[in-house]
Write a protein that holds these residues in place. Sequence first.
Motif, PDB file in Angstrom:
ATOM      1  N   GLU A 181      -1.510   4.426  -4.511  1.00 28.78           N
ATOM      2  CA  GLU A 181      -2.942   4.567  -4.795  1.00 28.78           C
ATOM      3  C   GLU A 181      -3.290   5.881  -5.494  1.00 28.78           C
ATOM      4  OE1 GLU A 181      -2.233   5.942  -0.507  1.00 28.78           O
ATOM      5  OE2 GLU A 181      -1.548   4.320  -1.834  1.00 28.78           O
ATOM      6  N   THR A 182      -2.297   6.746  -5.725  1.00 28.25           N
ATOM      7  CA  THR A 182      -2.553   8.030  -6.383  1.00 28.25           C
ATOM      8  C   THR A 182      -3.104   7.821  -7.789  1.00 28.25           C
ATOM      9  OG1 THR A 182      -0.744   9.071  -5.148  1.00 28.25           O
ATOM     10  CG2 THR A 182      -1.526  10.213  -7.117  1.00 28.25           C
ATOM     11  N   LYS A 183      -4.150   8.565  -8.126  1.00 30.07           N
ATOM     12  CA  LYS A 183      -4.751   8.467  -9.451  1.00 30.07           C
ATOM     13  C   LYS A 183      -3.848   9.135 -10.493  1.00 30.07           C
ATOM     14  CE  LYS A 183      -8.700   6.636  -8.080  1.00 30.07           C
ATOM     15  NZ  LYS A 183      -9.121   5.264  -8.464  1.00 30.07           N
ATOM     16  N   THR A 242      -4.753  10.429 -13.230  1.00 31.96           N
ATOM     17  CA  THR A 242      -5.386  11.647 -13.734  1.00 31.96           C
ATOM     18  C   THR A 242      -5.052  12.862 -12.864  1.00 31.96           C
ATOM     19  OG1 THR A 242      -7.394  10.976 -12.536  1.00 31.96           O
ATOM     20  CG2 THR A 242      -7.296  10.501 -14.908  1.00 31.96           C
ATOM     21  N   GLU A 243      -4.665  12.622 -11.611  1.00 33.68           N
ATOM     22  CA  GLU A 243      -4.232  13.714 -10.741  1.00 33.68           C
ATOM     23  C   GLU A 243      -2.794  14.119 -11.061  1.00 33.68           C
ATOM     24  OE1 GLU A 243      -4.730  12.401  -6.742  1.00 33.68           O
ATOM     25  OE2 GLU A 243      -6.873  11.988  -6.963  1.00 33.68           O
ATOM     26  N   GLU A 254      -5.432   3.173 -13.954  1.00 35.46           N
ATOM     27  CA  GLU A 254      -5.941   4.201 -13.045  1.00 35.46           C
ATOM     28  C   GLU A 254      -4.922   4.766 -12.063  1.00 35.46           C
ATOM     29  OE1 GLU A 254      -9.417   2.914 -11.029  1.00 35.46           O
ATOM     30  OE2 GLU A 254     -10.612   2.684 -12.850  1.00 35.46           O
ATOM     31  N   THR A 255      -4.041   3.936 -11.534  1.00 38.87           N
ATOM     32  CA  THR A 255      -3.218   4.372 -10.407  1.00 38.87           C
ATOM     33  C   THR A 255      -1.721   4.271 -10.689  1.00 38.87           C
ATOM     34  OG1 THR A 255      -3.142   2.157  -9.429  1.00 38.87           O
ATOM     35  CG2 THR A 255      -4.999   3.576  -8.805  1.00 38.87           C
TER      36      THR A 255
END
Length: 222
Positions: free
Chosen positions: A86-88, A90-91, A168-169
């Motif tokens: 579930e980590t984005k 963008t992070e 996203e993820t």
Amino acid sequence: MKNKALDIYELENIEDCIPTIEEMYKFKFEDREIQNVKNFDEFCDLIISKIDFENIESCTSQQAFYKLRNSLIEEKISEKEKIKLETKLTEIFPRKNRINLVKKVENNIGFKLNLLCPPNFISYTLIILSVISFTLVFINFKLGISGIVISIFGFYLGSRFGREIEIETIKELVEKITLENYLEVRTQKNTVNKSELKNVITNWFVENSGIEKEKLITATFG
């Protein structure tokens, strides 16, 4: 109720995908081998029958996740406990240094992620320019060709320097990697898992043919 047939343009889209799927799974259709295929299910079965690798029932998407996670750790981009499905993205890939970080992962993992793209407004502008330029070729050849060259160069620059991420993820990236680099992410080389392969191939054709999944799996080939 009789299933609806794919139209000629949709069939052409599938045909356009064939050279890529042959290269991805290292096989070649014989002349007229697909001529009598009635639907996509039969087409998938034919593709799988042509893939001459050992069948080992291990989860490829799980292996893709481990391969991606190891690359991120080895390149010191992120720490193990921070890399979850579930980590984005963008992070993991901050915008400021995104291009270089993605290149590091690609060099480590051994294939392109095809993750970055230009902003949508640039892509749409280039598509419109391409269409207009193609039409202009028949009216003003030099102007039309100039527009085509500019649009091609624009697409090149966009693919080279784009920083946008459309998914996203980590989970979505793992799914993308599995579809596009199935054999490369398998831990045991020259193997496939035939129990999952039909779904992988189907999803790949959905992504690359522009045909909705429900229509693709239910329609006939004519």
